[in-house]
Design a protein around this motif. Sequence first.
Motif, PDB file in Angstrom:
ATOM      1  N   LEU A 201       0.822  -1.211   0.000  1.00  0.00           N
ATOM      2  CA  LEU A 201       0.000   0.000   0.000  1.00  0.00           C
ATOM      3  C   LEU A 201       0.855   1.261   0.000  1.00  0.00           C
ATOM      4  N   SER A 202       2.040   1.197   0.604  1.00  0.00           N
ATOM      5  CA  SER A 202       2.899   2.376   0.643  1.00  0.00           C
ATOM      6  C   SER A 202       3.409   2.754  -0.746  1.00  0.00           C
ATOM      7  N   LEU A 203       3.368   1.783  -1.657  1.00  0.00           N
ATOM      8  CA  LEU A 203       3.812   2.051  -3.026  1.00  0.00           C
ATOM      9  C   LEU A 203       2.694   2.598  -3.901  1.00  0.00           C
ATOM     10  N   VAL A 204       1.452   2.505  -3.435  1.00  0.00           N
ATOM     11  CA  VAL A 204       0.304   2.974  -4.214  1.00  0.00           C
ATOM     12  C   VAL A 204       0.252   4.492  -4.148  1.00  0.00           C
ATOM     13  N   HIS A 205      -0.157   5.090  -5.224  1.00  0.00           N
ATOM     14  CA  HIS A 205      -0.282   6.554  -5.285  1.00  0.00           C
ATOM     15  C   HIS A 205      -1.217   7.017  -4.168  1.00  0.00           C
ATOM     16  N   PRO A 206      -0.855   8.058  -3.435  1.00  0.00           N
ATOM     17  CA  PRO A 206      -1.682   8.483  -2.296  1.00  0.00           C
ATOM     18  C   PRO A 206      -3.143   8.715  -2.651  1.00  0.00           C
ATOM     19  N   GLU A 207      -3.415   9.207  -3.871  1.00  0.00           N
ATOM     20  CA  GLU A 207      -4.807   9.479  -4.239  1.00  0.00           C
ATOM     21  C   GLU A 207      -5.590   8.202  -4.497  1.00  0.00           C
ATOM     22  N   ASP A 208      -4.905   7.088  -4.737  1.00  0.00           N
ATOM     23  CA  ASP A 208      -5.586   5.819  -5.027  1.00  0.00           C
ATOM     24  C   ASP A 208      -5.605   4.884  -3.817  1.00  0.00           C
ATOM     25  N   ARG A 209      -4.850   5.233  -2.801  1.00  0.00           N
ATOM     26  CA  ARG A 209      -4.610   4.283  -1.710  1.00  0.00           C
ATOM     27  C   ARG A 209      -5.891   3.934  -0.954  1.00  0.00           C
ATOM     28  N   GLY A 210      -6.750   4.910  -0.655  1.00  0.00           N
ATOM     29  CA  GLY A 210      -7.937   4.661   0.161  1.00  0.00           C
ATOM     30  C   GLY A 210      -8.916   3.713  -0.495  1.00  0.00           C
ATOM     31  N   TRP A 211      -9.352   4.026  -1.714  1.00  0.00           N
ATOM     32  CA  TRP A 211     -10.340   3.164  -2.368  1.00  0.00           C
ATOM     33  C   TRP A 211      -9.755   1.801  -2.737  1.00  0.00           C
ATOM     34  N   GLU A 213      -7.454   0.019  -1.009  1.00  0.00           N
ATOM     35  CA  GLU A 213      -7.464  -0.881   0.158  1.00  0.00           C
ATOM     36  C   GLU A 213      -8.865  -1.400   0.428  1.00  0.00           C
ATOM     37  N   ALA A 214      -9.860  -0.533   0.257  1.00  0.00           N
ATOM     38  CA  ALA A 214     -11.236  -0.967   0.490  1.00  0.00           C
ATOM     39  C   ALA A 214     -11.627  -2.087  -0.475  1.00  0.00           C
ATOM     40  N   ARG A 215     -11.194  -2.000  -1.757  1.00  0.00           N
ATOM     41  CA  ARG A 215     -11.535  -3.047  -2.722  1.00  0.00           C
ATOM     42  C   ARG A 215     -10.872  -4.365  -2.360  1.00  0.00           C
ATOM     43  N   TRP A 216      -9.598  -4.304  -1.920  1.00  0.00           N
ATOM     44  CA  TRP A 216      -8.927  -5.556  -1.562  1.00  0.00           C
ATOM     45  C   TRP A 216      -9.542  -6.160  -0.302  1.00  0.00           C
ATOM     46  N   ARG A 217      -9.916  -5.335   0.652  1.00  0.00           N
ATOM     47  CA  ARG A 217     -10.548  -5.847   1.868  1.00  0.00           C
ATOM     48  C   ARG A 217     -11.885  -6.489   1.541  1.00  0.00           C
ATOM     49  N   ARG A 218     -12.613  -5.912   0.599  1.00  0.00           N
ATOM     50  CA  ARG A 218     -13.887  -6.487   0.201  1.00  0.00           C
ATOM     51  C   ARG A 218     -13.685  -7.871  -0.418  1.00  0.00           C
ATOM     52  N   LEU A 219     -12.606  -8.010  -1.220  1.00  0.00           N
ATOM     53  CA  LEU A 219     -12.293  -9.324  -1.780  1.00  0.00           C
ATOM     54  C   LEU A 219     -12.046 -10.332  -0.674  1.00  0.00           C
ATOM     55  N   ALA A 220     -11.305  -9.913   0.349  1.00  0.00           N
ATOM     56  CA  ALA A 220     -11.013 -10.828   1.453  1.00  0.00           C
ATOM     57  C   ALA A 220     -12.271 -11.216   2.197  1.00  0.00           C
TER      58      ALA A 220
END
Length: 838
Positions: A201-211, A213-220
């Motif tokens: 997540l630290s490598l993800v662009h700051p503007e994309d990081r929030g949504w 993480e939410a998509r990956w958590r939803r997959l889990a």
Amino acid sequence: MTGGLDAPAVTLASQRPRVETVVSDGPRSLRLSDAEDIAQLGVWSIDLAAGHVYISDGMRRLCGMSSETTVSEAIDLVHPDDRAALDLFRTRIFAPPDDSRSEVEVRSVTGDRTFQVRARTEYDAAGVVVRVHGTIQDVTSSRELERRALHDRRLFVDAQRVARLGTWEWDTQTGECVWSTMLYELFGIEPGSPITFTDYLSLVHPEDRGWLEARWRRLASDGQPVEIEHRAVLPDGTRRVFRCRGVLRDAQHPHVLIGTAQDVTEQRSTETRMLRSSQRFTDLVAIAPVGIALFDDDERLVDANEALCRLLEMDLDRLRGTEAADLAHPTDRAHPLLTTAERLGRNGDLRVGQRMLATASGKAVYCELSVTGSVADDGQRYWLVVFSDVTDRRRTAERLRYQATHDELTGLPGRVAVNELLGQLLGGPEADSVAVLFCDVDNFKRVNDSLGHDVGDELIIALARRLERGLPPCCTPARMSGDEYVVICSDATEVDGVEALANRVARLLRTAVPVRGQLLRVSATIGAAVPSGPDTSAADLLRFADAAMFHAKRQGTGRVALASAELIHTANSQMLLEGQLRDAIANDGLVLHYQPVVGPDGSILSAEALVRWPHPERGLLGPGEFLPVAEQGDLLRELDRWVLRTALCEASTWSMLAGNVIGGGPGVAVNLAGLVPGDPEFVEIVSAAVAEAGIEWDRVVLELVETSLIDLPSRSRAAMAELADRGVRFAVDDFGTGYSSLSRLKELPAQIIKIDRAFVSGVATEAADFAVVRALVDMARAMGRACVAEGVELESQFHVLRSFGVEAYQGWLLSQPLPAPEFHELMRRGPVAIPSGS
């Protein structure tokens, strides 16, 4: 085959054991034999003490050995490339004790099978080799599987590298991740470094990081596959775009997610450029001033821009579905719009040419069509057609062509059209029946000079209308220039022959024309010609008719002459002479003679440059013999330029020869006939000649005949004034022979009046000439102009003229025209001898 069956060359005791007897299984256990077959295994041993080698039946079957196969023969069953490894293996099993087992892989002699040979060595208390036990196993299948697995893995790694795609695994309970080597490279991290979901997540662009993480958590949480795209900022600051896919590994591991991550930066950049380009193209098509349409493979219109709708006066809904052929004007449907391009191929751009289209109101519009064939993303072929409206350009071109081929004043065909028409007729089957008449209005110059050019123009127009109305259908009237008409007859037999036609045209042009309340009686001199042979060209026919016209004019006005063989021969000679004159002008093949203009005391004031032609065959020709040729060949302008340039260059040295007696030296006078003030380049040409010669401006005298200076337009007067301001002097040559009155003398933009020899010859004997010359001299003096008397040949003439106060004299009494060297000598001798007495 077998391996490791012979003892090495030396033992530890440096003695070679003799192992020669090969022992087979004999009655052995069937279980051992079955086990060997199942395991694809053979057993062997070497007993050094007993001197025996044991080879199991399973090994013999496995290696294709017979019961008589010796150890040496068994070694020959090994592939030649593997025998070095076999020798090393043999050395190792007979080496000192090391408590290790030895093994080697070798291939069959054919290379299609692979065997693994293993051995264990037994030693006595002294460390001497006693026995060696070993096995041989066929590992061909397993090695092939390993090779394929390695190959597949290599392909998988290569595919990841080519596709810039890596794989990952994420344990949602621990947060730990497992990345493929390629994924480490894509994210710019050292391969093998520990990585967690937080690190990712630290490598993800700051503007994309929030949504994200939410998509990956939803997959889990719900296990639904995810496909997302996000931006990343690599450790070195580089920004990339990744397309990621993720799924649950399986139901047994609900907390483990697996997936891929692909670097799609280049693809997205290309797509962005294409989208922008496509949008720009769409915008360009929308605002383009030319019509643009899209046709399907059946040549039906599927889309068009607003410009085409305006051009054809139809909305897009009406245009859609229209076949390309139906857009053409009914009179132009014999020329298909797109099938022409179809026949020539679909690759590249194609310019179909001009086509006439029809608007909704039926009006014709001319368009230049450019066609491009292409293929859409779905494989559908289509045509992109650009319609450039060239209606106005075509009309302008037609108007310009009409102007170029027709006389502006009369509307009759001009010189270009005459040549085109004659070329067509002479190239046709009835060329022998073609005739040309060259007509010259008699004394037309007098009409212009006495009544003005406007009256002359009206007369020219009136005569043109008479020719149009009075000529038979097979004849075409044309105007070549000035007062010259041409009549082209396509079939002289229809008008009872050339002579009858010439007389008919003569009667048409012999008439009284009412112009501005008065009748002008005119006539014309006519020359006629017919082809002299199959090689006669349009230029030849016009030249023959022109020569016949000049022949008729020498007999008087209103005459008619036909081009005879003798006349044609003369015309051809004139044409040859014209070509030679052209070469002489271009190659400095002419010379100048100079006739001095002297003052009352004999001092040389100036000299008139007179051109001569040293013809290689006819000797020295005077201007009277070749100036008519120059006039007919339109060479007068070039001849004037040559004389001007040459005379000024030679005169630039006269000041030294004359001892600088008069100012900067004697002046030089040049007669101009083709290069006149009305020429657009008049000032530039004269200025260039003066600059090239380096002569003083006030030593240059330009002589023009009286008629060329009457009714000068303002531009011509301005050109003369500009040169006069620099010091150039203008002289009126042959004054008194034109049609102007003496009152016009004050209007002439000239500083010098040259009294014509016709008056000078009778000044001492004729009262009228005496009176005219005296009046001219008095008027010139009153208006500040100088007088030069031409043609002074008698002493009596000189004395009378000097009594009038004439400032300068020119004629054979004082000096004939001299070649340049003789004129130089005359200047060196000093003043010219003048008659004595009063």
